[in-house]
Write an enzyme that holds these catalytic residues in place. Structure first.
Site, short mmCIF file in Angstrom:
data_model
loop_
_atom_site.label_atom_id
_atom_site.label_comp_id
_atom_site.label_asym_id
_atom_site.label_seq_id
_atom_site.Cartn_x
_atom_site.Cartn_y
_atom_site.Cartn_z
N ARG A 37 -26.18 33.91 19.43
CA ARG A 37 -26.45 35.31 18.83
C ARG A 37 -27.64 35.75 19.41
O ARG A 37 -27.92 37.15 19.51
CB ARG A 37 -26.74 34.84 17.32
CG ARG A 37 -25.48 34.62 16.60
CD ARG A 37 -25.60 34.76 15.13
NE ARG A 37 -24.36 34.65 14.53
CZ ARG A 37 -24.13 34.40 13.20
NH1 ARG A 37 -25.21 33.96 12.37
NH2 ARG A 37 -23.10 34.57 12.59
N LYS A 201 -9.82 28.28 1.92
CA LYS A 201 -9.06 28.70 0.70
C LYS A 201 -8.47 29.90 1.02
O LYS A 201 -8.86 30.97 1.85
CB LYS A 201 -10.43 29.18 -0.21
CG LYS A 201 -10.79 28.05 -1.10
CD LYS A 201 -11.99 28.50 -1.89
CE LYS A 201 -12.64 27.37 -2.56
NZ LYS A 201 -13.90 27.56 -3.18
N GLY A 354 -17.97 32.59 12.62
CA GLY A 354 -18.28 31.65 11.76
C GLY A 354 -18.01 30.17 12.28
O GLY A 354 -18.28 29.79 13.37
N GLY A 377 -17.57 36.81 8.48
CA GLY A 377 -17.40 37.53 7.36
C GLY A 377 -17.20 38.72 7.68
O GLY A 377 -16.33 39.40 7.14
#
Ligand code: AMP
Length: 397
Positions: A37, A201, A354, A377
């Site tokens: 990053r 999920k 992620g 995200g």
């Protein structure tokens, strides 16, 4: 989507505020374990330095809960930046306090100042107007190069933009590249186009799944989310992760895939364990025969073979979410095998940030993918079709 370009700004000698995403992982000794990053932000920083700008950098790191916590100081980031930029990096002791303000005021052209962790200020995550104004007052130009937080309406990403007009604000090179690349993949993919969606999920990726359905040719489901679909199909999934409130949604997704002619793949076998632990007893079972009380923690070898077979003709792959609990070696094999296959293919391969980026990096395949997004995200919200709050003010009207 055209964004205000940094190249169109008159930057020469100006004081520039660059919101970066230096939220890098650290090991147990406080060393930066992956500086991708930071390296990704260098193009924008160096461009501004070449224009003799006084550069003020700002980022968050971890979740310090709105108060100073030395554990989350940006000092290690300042040291790594110094090394990568090959020039001094001044670190402020605070974010908008006396030290930061005086250092920003006296900053000379071609000098670099890094503010302390933005989340040491409680107002940052609340998009606080006072904090936005204080941050904005430090500079004449604002640049957002933090794709990873652009889905958040935070002071340094959203509120601050109101203090700059369109000739004094822009997207940095990284932010622009992410938006253009992901946008193009979603809007005009070379077909067949497949999405591999995993992770824990269904709830976190429901909207993304719904939005992807009309765009893709094939969907491969893995990870914990697969069990909600398998349960809905009538299988006994033992103690595997499941979201009972989403069973109906799962059915709707499968029905929609069918009506759109999208090939929808679910695991046919899983690695099941008697508990959620590295030292559990584990065995390979078919999706139909998960023992009572056991949980599926990875996709099995038959699923890997099936997915490979079906991925063979694919030209574009979008991958978001691991196929199993890849943090435990025992349950990392499915994700690793899919990663190797995807990396070796001639398709355009896009990894959605992620955990998936972390996984690909751990097995040393990061150079083999066409594109790894720096934002998990944020890339998901783009796929969901949302306009990110940090990007909206930077769209060319
Ligand atoms: P997400 O944040 O939703 O992308 O989920 C990533 C997490 O999902 C990782 O930490 C994995 O360990 C976890 N995960 C993947 N497969 C499973 C599974 N079968 N059961 C429980 N957790 C899983």
């Amino acid at each position: 989507m055209e964004l205000l370009s940094i190249k169109k700004l008159d930057l020469a000698g100006k004081r520039v505020f660059i919101r970066c995403d230096f939220n890098v992982p650290m090991d147990e000794f406080g060393n930066i374990s992956d500086d991708r990053r930071i390296r990704s932000a260098l193009a924008t920083i160096n461009y501004c330095l070449d224009q003799k700008c006084a550069v003020i950098l700002a980022s968050h790191l971890g979740r310090p809960k709105g108060e100073v916590d030395e554990k989350y100081s940006l000092a290690p980031v300042a040291r790594r930046l110094h090394h990568l930029l090959k020039r001094d990096v001044i670190l402020a002791n605070d974010v908008v306090g006396e030290d930061a303000v005086s250092k920003a005021e006296t900053l000379q052209p071609s000098e670099v100042l890094l503010l302390e962790n933005l989340r040491f200020e409680a107002g940052e995550t609340k998009d606080d107007a006072e904090l936005s104004a204080k941050l904005a007052a430090m500079a004449e130009v604002y640049i957002n190069d933090a794709f990873g937080v652009s889905h958040r309406a935070h002071s340094s990403v959203h509120g601050i933009t109101e203090h700059f007009d369109d000739v004094h604000r822009a997207a940095g090179f990284l932010l622009d590249k992410e938006i253009q690349f992901l946008g193009k993949i979603i809007e005009e993919p070379v077909r067949p186009f497949a999405a591999i969606i995993g992770g824990s999920k269904v709830s976190g990726k429901l909207e993304a799944l719904v939005n992807l359905l009309p765009k893709v040719d094939k969907i491969f489901i893995g990870g914990g989310m697969a069990f909600t679909f398998l349960k809905q199909m009538g299988y006994d999934i033992g103690a595997s992760l499941v979201e009972d409130d989403l069973l109906e949604e799962a059915q709707k997704i499968m029905d929609k895939a069918k009506s759109l002619g999208v090939k929808f793949y679910l695991p046919v076998d899983v690695v099941a364990a008697d508990k959620f632990s590295e030292d559990s007893v584990s065995k390979l079972v078919t999706a139909q025969e998960i023992p009572h009380g056991w949980m599926g923690l990875d996709i099995g070898p038959a699923t890997v073979r099936l997915y490979r077979e079906a991925l063979n003709d694919v030209q574009t792959v979008l991958w978001n979410g691991p196929m199993g609990v890849y943090e435990m070696d025992k349950f990392a094999r499915g994700s690793s095998k899919i990663a190797h296959f995807v990396a070796d293919s001639y398709a355009t391969t896009v990894v959605g940030g992620g955990d998936t980026a972390d996984l690909v990096q751990r097995i040393g395949l990061d150079e083999e993918m066409s594109f790894i997004s720096t934002g998990g995200g944020a890339s998901l919200e783009l796929i969901e079709g949302k306009v990110l709050p940090g990007v909206k003010p930077l769209i060319v009207k």
